[in-house]
Design an enzyme around this catalytic site. Structure first.
Site, PDB file in Angstrom:
ATOM      1  CE  LYS A  51       5.770 -44.569 -25.941  1.00 45.96           C
ATOM      2  NZ  LYS A  51       5.563 -46.005 -25.797  1.00 45.96           N
ATOM      3  CD  GLN A  95       3.174 -48.313 -27.322  1.00 46.30           C
ATOM      4  OE1 GLN A  95       4.086 -47.531 -27.563  1.00 46.30           O
ATOM      5  NE2 GLN A  95       2.597 -48.386 -26.133  1.00 46.30           N
ATOM      6  CG  ASP A 118      10.198 -49.476 -23.657  1.00 40.41           C
ATOM      7  OD1 ASP A 118      10.064 -48.329 -23.191  1.00 40.41           O
ATOM      8  OD2 ASP A 118       9.343 -50.021 -24.391  1.00 40.41           O
TER       9      ASP A 118
END
Ligand code: NDP
Length: 283
Positions: A51, A95, A118
């Site tokens: 990422k 994460q 997200d």
């Protein structure tokens, strides 16, 4: 036919790079993404560095926040709050999975919905359900992009999604419905799965079961998107029996299908977050 996710993702990355350049020139602001990593889960370490690299490539500033495995819930929540209030950060991602002592749901709910790139915050999930503009979770959004950029029409098609998780199955089904497909969602209690998958003109496999979808479960000429990532004898395989299904359908490989799209959609969402925050574009 094979849908080449790697090459489609590369095209989109280029598009995002020029959009980021344009945004930064216009506003003097560089979009910023904070990625919170708790502990040292090896898979998470790999995902986080992918990422960071992807952000760097398109001109998005990334901030990696590494926290100890033993961090108490309150401290992690405070960290999220701090980032919610940080003007240089437009997107926040935690994460997953988190260590067992941490309450994942509560942490996600702490993220400001306006920075939830997200798309996991219940407010954004709700916006998706009612069809409002929102952050669409990255993998499901990547699935739709793969279909559309392969010039496969979704409207009016019979779509079947195998899997009903909050991260993949449910949002993919909602997006297909928004695009006017007729959608069926299957799961472990579905009776006679092959009979249902055989009706699919668009079949999304998101079960996390290696080679669950065999050729005799697929309609001739269908579009089959394989979201599954399974490790079998040290090799990555999808949920679809690729070798056999490829002979009768349009299919994505694993690796090189949905995977590369997920990170690119995160970049897209981060730029979107920066635009909404800085330019107040959101309807
Ligand atoms: P989950 O385990 O959360 O959900 C799997 C779903 O599939 C469940 O709804 C389950 O049903 C259903 N399922 C499992 N086995 C069967 C079966 N035999 N028949 C019918 N339905 C079945 O997984 P995720 O949704 O998180 O992920 C799915 C896959 O996608 C995994 O392989 C994961 O690694 C991969 N993935 C890939 C990403 C990418 O970037 N390419 C990103 C995210 C995930 P039930 O609800 O009844 O248990």
């Amino acid at each position: 036919m094979i849908i080449d996710g790697k090459s489609i993702a590369a095209d989109i990355r280029q598009e995002i790079k020029s959009q980021v350049d344009e945004f930064t020139k216009k506003t003097n602001v560089k979009p910023g993404l904070a990625v919170i990593l708790v502990g040292e889960n090896p898979a998470s370490l790999v995902y986080v560095s992918q990422k960071e690299k992807a952000c760097d490539e398109v001109g998005i500033a990334s901030l990696k926040v590494v926290l100890p495995e033993s961090i108490p819930q309150e401290e992690l929540e405070m960290k999220v709050e701090e980032l919610n209030n940080e003007p240089a950060i437009h997107g926040i991602l935690v994460q997953l999975p988190l260590p067992d002592h941490l309450d994942e749901k509560k942490i996600i709910e702490k993220i400001s919905p306006e920075k939830d790139v997200d798309g996991f915050h219940p407010v954004n999930v709700g916006r998706l359900v009612v069809g409002e503009e929102t952050f669409v979770p990255c993998t499901p959004q990547g699935v739709i992009e793969l279909i559309e950029r392969s010039n496969i029409e979704i409207e009016g098609k019979r779509a079947v999604v195998v899997g009903r998780s909050n991260i993949v199955g449910k949002p993919v089904a909602l997006l297909l419905l928004q695009k006017n497909a007729t959608v069926t969602i299957c799961h472990t209690r579905t009776r006679n799965l092959p009979e249902i998958t055989n009706q699919a003109e668009i079949l999304i496999a998101a079960a996390g079961k290696p080679h669950l979808i065999k050729a005799d479960m697929v309609k001739d000429g269908a579009c089959v998107i394989d979201v599954g990532i399974n490790r079998v004898d040290g090799k990555l395989v999808g949920d679809v029996d690729f070798e056999e299904v490829e002979k009768k359908a349009i299919v994505t490989p694993v690796p090189g299908g949905v995977g590369p799209m997920t990170v690119v959609m995160l970049l897209k969402n981060t730029l979107q977050a920066a635009k909404w925050i800085v330019e107040g574009e959101k309807k």
